[in-house]
Design a protein around this motif. Structure first.
Motif, short mmCIF file in Angstrom:
data_model
loop_
_atom_site.label_atom_id
_atom_site.label_comp_id
_atom_site.label_asym_id
_atom_site.label_seq_id
_atom_site.Cartn_x
_atom_site.Cartn_y
_atom_site.Cartn_z
N GLY A 1 0.83 -1.20 0.00
CA GLY A 1 0.00 0.00 0.00
C GLY A 1 0.86 1.24 0.00
N VAL A 2 0.28 2.34 -0.46
CA VAL A 2 0.93 3.64 -0.34
C VAL A 2 -0.11 4.61 0.20
CG1 VAL A 2 2.20 5.47 -1.49
CG2 VAL A 2 2.37 3.14 -2.37
N LYS A 3 0.26 5.34 1.24
CA LYS A 3 -0.62 6.39 1.77
C LYS A 3 -0.54 7.58 0.84
CE LYS A 3 -1.76 5.00 6.07
NZ LYS A 3 -1.75 5.96 7.16
N LEU A 4 -1.69 8.16 0.52
CA LEU A 4 -1.72 9.33 -0.35
C LEU A 4 -2.38 10.50 0.37
CD1 LEU A 4 -2.80 7.82 -3.81
CD2 LEU A 4 -0.46 8.19 -2.96
N GLY A 5 -1.63 11.55 0.60
CA GLY A 5 -2.16 12.76 1.22
C GLY A 5 -2.73 13.69 0.16
#
Ligand code: TRP
Ligand code: PEP
Ligand code: MN
Length: 447
Positions: free
Chosen positions: A290-294
């Motif tokens: 997963g990648v957190k996206l702000g």
């Protein structure tokens, strides 16, 4: 699983040539080498077959054929790694999962921020209290929270402790989820207890519907193993590259590398540079990632992440965990969804409605408002509805304990009540009741 010779350079060690943000500076390099050498010899914590199953489930969630529930602490601590805390956390996740399964009429993929969530990125290298400046607390995997110079020195031996705590936690998870404790009928019974509390009476009719469905299954003689057992996967932020790389193994069936520290691994908002070390490490392993996206994520970054982490468009391999903030999600998310849709390679979308909504209470606590968290979840569903993409799940910080860290909810915790039982060392978590309330509200949205 094969182990590399101690002096071999692993194929997944390419991250060493990249910039690695948020790494502890260990004063004793030899101690670090000793620990990682020992870790490389330890048995894997999770197994390739389980990791492959989870990847397939994440793919199903990306298509709308399953819904992902990820929950657990912001930062697990060694001290709270007790049977009681773990049991309540697992119980909370299972209770939420039943409600969501019914609400979504879909299998719920259950993932804990558990058995490895021991390291934290920090916005500041140091912390100052009463004129004394010390290195920041980076999670129990790195240093101790205690505010003394000795305690705050990063100690590599904590990586081995992390391994052992994760191992004991996984053992308990396996016992609870396969040993009768996860029986759908028992978990549902706990939920009925919850809705009997007058504060949550508005959910009684939903619980009653579930009750009738369970009774119907019983009457019809549906009594299979799958009612008694669940698969609960482990996940954490892949932050400490020495640890993650020391836990990576080659699967002897396929020759592929798996990071065996957990089933699902994610890169945080602060370490998601396309050419950075964290993304590089995850390009080398087969786990679902997963990648957190702000809210400042650009379309180019998004497509760049797909190029790096899922070039061949394998379903379930890549999940974007959006954490935009309730105020921004409705305008920031749709362009990203459009970009992914136009790209065409499948991704799974989940929402983390916690990290974009952190505030300081009038009483000086780091907190979040329950209503704002729910508002971000609604914005997430609205954005997907608008673009025609699939809202695949939720990712929340929670505990099974009766803490007071997040304000609001039906029990109306206020700024004053935060003083009562605030235990998180980093971010505020939904307590047991707030977690269930959130699950019921999300179930209503999914119907
Ligand atoms: N095994 C099924 C599942 O995981 C049904 C189930 C059994 C279940 N116990 C559960 C679902 C507890 C949610 C929570 O979905
Ligand atoms: C977290 O999940 O605890 C976290 C630090 O999130 P983010 O990277 O989204 O800020
Ligand atoms: Mn957090």
């Amino acid at each position: 699983m094969q182990t590399l010779a101690a002096d071999a350079v692993a194929p997944w060690d390419t991250w060493r040539e990249r910039e690695a943000l948020q790494q502890p500076s260990y004063p004793d390099g030899q101690a670090l080498t000793d620990v990682t050498t020992a870790l490389r010899r330890q048995p894997p914590l999770v197994f390739a077959g389980e990791v492959d199953d989870l990847r397939a489930w994440m793919g199903a969630a990306g298509r709308g054929d399953a819904f992902v529930l990820t929950g657990g602490d912001c930062a697990e601590t060694f001290a709270h790694n007790t049977a009681d805390h773990l049991r309540l956390k697992i119980q909370t996740l299972l209770q939420m999962a039943v409600v969501l399964t019914y609400g979504a009429s879909l299998p719920v993929v259950k993932i804990g921020r558990i058995a490895g969530q021991y390291a934290k990125p920090r916005s500041s290298e140091t912390e100052t209290r009463d004129g004394l400046t010390l290195p920041s607390y980076r999670g129990d995997a790195v240093n101790s929270h205690e505010f003394t110079p000795e305690a705050r020195i990063p100690d590599p031996r904590r990586l081995m402790e992390t391994y052992h705590h994760a191992s004991a936690t996984l053992n308990l998870i396996r016992a609870f989820t396969k040993g009768g404790y996860a029986d759908l009928r028992l978990v549902h019974h706990w939920n009925r207890g919850f809705t009997q509390n007058p504060a949550y009476s508005r959910f009684e009719s939903l619980a009653e519907e579930i009750h009738r469905a369970v009774k119907f299954m019983e009457a019809a003689g549906a009594d299979f193993d799958s009612l008694r057992e669940v698969d609960l996967y482990s996940s954490h932020e892949a932050l400490l590259l020495e640890y993650e790389s020391a836990m990576t193994r080659i699967d002897s069936r396929t020759g592929d590398a798996y990071d065996t520290s957990g089933h699902f691994l994610w890169v945080g908002e602060r370490t998601r540079e396309l050419d950075g070390a964290h993304v590089e490490l995850l390009t080398r392993v087969r786990n679902p990632v997963g990648v957190k996206l702000g809210p400042t994520t650009t379309r180019e970054q998004l497509v760049g992440l797909i190029d790096r982490l899922n070039p061949d468009g394998e379903p379930g391999r890549l999940t974007f965990i959006t954490r935009m903030g309730a105020e921004r999600i409705r305008e920031a998310l749709p362009p990203l969804l459009e970009a992914a849709k136009a790209d065409g390679r499948p991704v799974t979308w989940t929402t983390d409605p916690m990290h974009g909504n952190t505030i300081t209470s009038s009483t000086g606590y780091k907190t979040r408002r329950f209503e704002t968290v729910m508002d971000e979840v609604r914005g997430f569903f609205a954005a997907h509805e608008q673009v025609g993409t699939v809202p695949g799940g939720i990712h929340v910080e929670l505990t099974g304990d009766d803490v007071t860290e997040v304000v609001g909810g039906a029990e109306r915790l206020d700024d004053e009540s935060l003083t009562r039982r605030y235990e998180s060392l980093v971010d505020p978590r939904l307590n047991h009741q707030q977690s269930l309330e959130l699950a019921f509200l999300v179930a209503e949205l999914l119907r």
